[in-house]
Write an enzyme that holds these catalytic residues in place. Sequence first.
Site, PDB file in Angstrom:
ATOM      1  N   GLY A 117       0.873  -1.235  -0.056  1.00  0.00           N
ATOM      2  CA  GLY A 117       0.145  -0.041  -0.031  1.00  0.00           C
ATOM      3  C   GLY A 117       0.840   1.244  -0.062  1.00  0.00           C
ATOM      4  N   GLN A 118       2.226   1.113  -0.097  1.00  0.00           N
ATOM      5  CA  GLN A 118       2.839   2.448  -0.226  1.00  0.00           C
ATOM      6  C   GLN A 118       2.677   3.248  -1.430  1.00  0.00           C
ATOM      7  OE1 GLN A 118       4.112  -0.740  -0.134  1.00  0.00           O
ATOM      8  NE2 GLN A 118       5.769  -0.856   1.668  1.00  0.00           N
ATOM      9  N   LYS A 119       2.761   4.502  -1.187  1.00  0.00           N
ATOM     10  CA  LYS A 119       2.290   5.441  -2.333  1.00  0.00           C
ATOM     11  C   LYS A 119       2.822   5.193  -3.622  1.00  0.00           C
ATOM     12  CE  LYS A 119       1.009  10.386  -2.597  1.00  0.00           C
ATOM     13  NZ  LYS A 119       0.071  10.907  -1.766  1.00  0.00           N
ATOM     14  N   SER A 120       4.102   4.835  -3.569  1.00  0.00           N
ATOM     15  CA  SER A 120       4.706   4.458  -4.898  1.00  0.00           C
ATOM     16  C   SER A 120       4.303   3.099  -5.597  1.00  0.00           C
ATOM     17  CB  SER A 120       6.480   4.316  -4.609  1.00  0.00           C
ATOM     18  OG  SER A 120       6.655   3.305  -3.557  1.00  0.00           O
ATOM     19  N   LEU A 121       3.725   2.169  -4.720  1.00  0.00           N
ATOM     20  CA  LEU A 121       3.024   1.294  -5.103  1.00  0.00           C
ATOM     21  C   LEU A 121       1.717   1.463  -5.648  1.00  0.00           C
ATOM     22  CD1 LEU A 121       4.383  -1.534  -2.639  1.00  0.00           C
ATOM     23  CD2 LEU A 121       5.426  -0.658  -5.232  1.00  0.00           C
TER      24      LEU A 121
END
Length: 184
Positions: free
Chosen positions: A69-73
């Site tokens: 769920g990281q912003k980059s993903l």
Amino acid sequence: MGFLTVLKKMRQKEREMRILLLGLDNAGKTTILKRFNGEPIDTISPTLGFNIKTLEHNGYTLNMWDVGGQKSLRSYWRNYFESTDGLVWVVDSADRMRLESCGQELQVLLQEERLAGATLLVLCNKQDLPGALSSNEIKEILHLEDITTHHWLVAGVSAVTGEKLLSSMDWLIADIAKRIFTLD
């Protein structure tokens, strides 16, 4: 016999469901998946990419996709939407600072055509932590009452203790089964 009827009959024999677990980073998606699968939860690190678990539950084969769920993903989430029967949206009930962002991400997901018809289960995780918001409070903040495009349920759970996790997942599976394994 129509094409959809044939597809439903094929899936009825397989009794297979595809469930996608999404949410912001650190919401507890991997912990929920491991707890549900009966695995130890003492060493969990951030998901960089995705985890897939296939498990049997209540006579169904569940293909569960846990996506980081990281912003980059998040821009890659759409790569996992195809053939999704159920969407589990995991919320960190104790992370008040990011609830607005959490709600915005959920609203974007619900507009996705490839998720149309998928059953939505919103798990308000970390209910065991002091200061965690209740599922009713989160339902209000995320404007869940406005959702008319999906069958949905919001539930307060704890991945650490397992509280209400099984009953919530049972609801999801039953709702999906009614929709895709019943011939009208």
